[in-house]
Write an enzyme that holds these catalytic residues in place. Structure first.
Site, PDB file in Angstrom:
ATOM      1  N   TYR A 112      49.655  50.894  55.674  1.00 34.62           N
ATOM      2  CA  TYR A 112      49.574  51.323  54.265  1.00 34.62           C
ATOM      3  C   TYR A 112      48.133  51.732  53.939  1.00 34.62           C
ATOM      4  CZ  TYR A 112      48.549  50.965  49.373  1.00 34.62           C
ATOM      5  OH  TYR A 112      48.055  51.228  48.121  1.00 34.62           O
ATOM      6  N   LYS A 126      46.219  55.513  52.876  1.00 41.15           N
ATOM      7  CA  LYS A 126      45.331  55.775  51.752  1.00 41.15           C
ATOM      8  C   LYS A 126      43.997  56.356  52.248  1.00 41.15           C
ATOM      9  CE  LYS A 126      47.996  54.704  48.415  1.00 41.15           C
ATOM     10  NZ  LYS A 126      48.485  55.797  47.523  1.00 41.15           N
ATOM     11  N   SER A 165      43.224  53.026  46.897  1.00 39.80           N
ATOM     12  CA  SER A 165      43.292  51.576  46.736  1.00 39.80           C
ATOM     13  C   SER A 165      42.045  50.916  47.299  1.00 39.80           C
ATOM     14  CB  SER A 165      44.534  51.051  47.480  1.00 39.80           C
ATOM     15  OG  SER A 165      44.474  49.652  47.627  1.00 39.80           O
TER      16      SER A 165
END
Ligand code: WQD
Length: 339
Positions: free
Chosen positions: A150, A154, A126
């Site tokens: 989060y 990643k 992302s």
């Protein structure tokens, strides 16, 4: 041997559109999903839209026994790994669930792939790994920094792949950094099925437009951007899905580890998105200015040159199609796949 692509998280928003794209480009697909943040109906719709059936395994990507069974039975030749939690705000509330699901899931997948000799992986990353960009547009060599669990899953996921490739150069690893996926399949039958109150801007706007919510909350209008509201690189979900099919070409060019931004290179502000969807829906969409959302950045948009030059891929659909397809999906499915 024909290619068989295992799509983990294949029932999700990006997963289901990518499964459809793979089927429409004559690939054999197998899906693994535990439906923890997706709906099985999305896969039924993909089967109807393509007229093609495909095996669906209901289970968790952390279940190594299930993974081994799938790889053996389906003769998987490559994996597109979407399965994971993806809500920035939620990740700060339940970080352990994010590390378990996103990182243990990746590790178990890689361990099984290693044991069965499948070395082709596309990893769903992302633009959030760029943190608050110092320079725009963003190239793949921009500095990486994350500010939430989060985003850390990643970035750590990418680091795991870099370490794996450094230890064993026989892997074929492609990291795709998504910008802001929006829109839906033109049929209006496949789209984003947000659970509860959407945290993302576009589904929230379309829910206001169809009367499900009172007004759009604009989180801050004092950013250093042309109109003061946040600027993002919105990319049509069909373009994003096609980027995955293009990325699979890298599997055929010998082993390696490569990273690509999947964005359009064009940023739009919150107010521009509200205006675009107002025009599409043919109605004023009410909004109010709120204070900034913690963790938000002013602007983020891609330099898409590398994917264009190395994958022969670039986004084809513009704001008008993104708004039109997002609105059609919302209008025909006020409650997502629940209907
Ligand atoms: C877009 C813009 C907000 C909602 C997130 C994740 C990212 C990726 C995509 C997973 C910002 C503003 C938003 C609202 C608003 N997800 N906004 N009112 O935050 O850029 O990216 O989703 O990979 O990792 O971080 O997307 O849609 O939440 O926000 O004003 O109700 O809209 O401030 O400027 P974001 P978003």
């Amino acid at each position: 041997m024909a290619e068989t692509i295992l799509v983990t998280g294949g029932a999700g928003y990006i997963g289901s559109h990518t499964v459809l794209e793979l089927l429409e480009t004559s690939h054999r697909v197998v899906v693994l999903d535990n439906f923890s943040n997706s709906h099985p109906k999305s896969l039924e719709v993909v089967k109807e839209l393509t007229g093609q059936a495909f095996p669906v395994y209901v289970g968790d990507v952390r279940d190594k026994g299930l993974l081994e069974q799938i790889f053996q039975k389906e003769e998987v030749t490559g994996v597109i790994h979407f399965a994971g939690f993806k809500a920035v705000g939620e990740s700060s509330q339940i970080p352990l669930a994010y590390y378990d699901n996103n990182l243990v899931g990746l590790l178990h997948l890689l361990e099984v792939m290693q044991s069965v000799g499948c070395r082709n992986l596309i990893f769903s990353s992302s633009a959030t790994v760029y943190g608050d960009p110092q320079e725009l547009p963003l190239t793949e060599t921009a500095p990486l920094s994350v500010t939430n669990p989060y985003g850390r899953t990643k970035l750590m996921g990418e680091e795991i792949l870099r370490d794996l490739f450094a230890a064993d150069g026989s892997w074929n690893l492609v990291i795709l950094r998504y910008f802001n996926p929006i829109g839906a399949h033109p049929s209006g039958r496949l789209g984003e099925h947000p659970q509860g109150i959407p945290s993302n801007l576009v589904p929230y706007i379309t829910q206001v437009a169809c009367g499900l919510r009172d007004h759009v909350r604009v989180f801050g209008d004092n950013y250093a951007t042309p109109d003061g509201t946040g600027v993002r690189d919105y990319i049509h979900i069909q373009d994003l899905s096609r980027g995955h099919v293009a990325a699979m070409k890298r599997w055929a060019t010998g082993s390696g580890l490569s990273v690509y931004n999947l964005g359009t290179g064009q940023g739009y502000s919150v107010l521009e998105m509200i205006r675009g969807l107002s025009q599409t829906a043919g109605q004023e969409i009410p909004y109010q200015i709120y204070s900034r959302r913690p963790g938000d950045i002013a602007a983020c948009y891609a330099d898409p040159t590398k994917a264009r030059e190395e994958l022969g891929w670039e986004a084809q659909l513009g704001l008008e199609e993104m708004c039109r397809h997002a609105w059609k999906w919302q209008r025909l499915n006020p409650n997502g796949f629940q209907d």
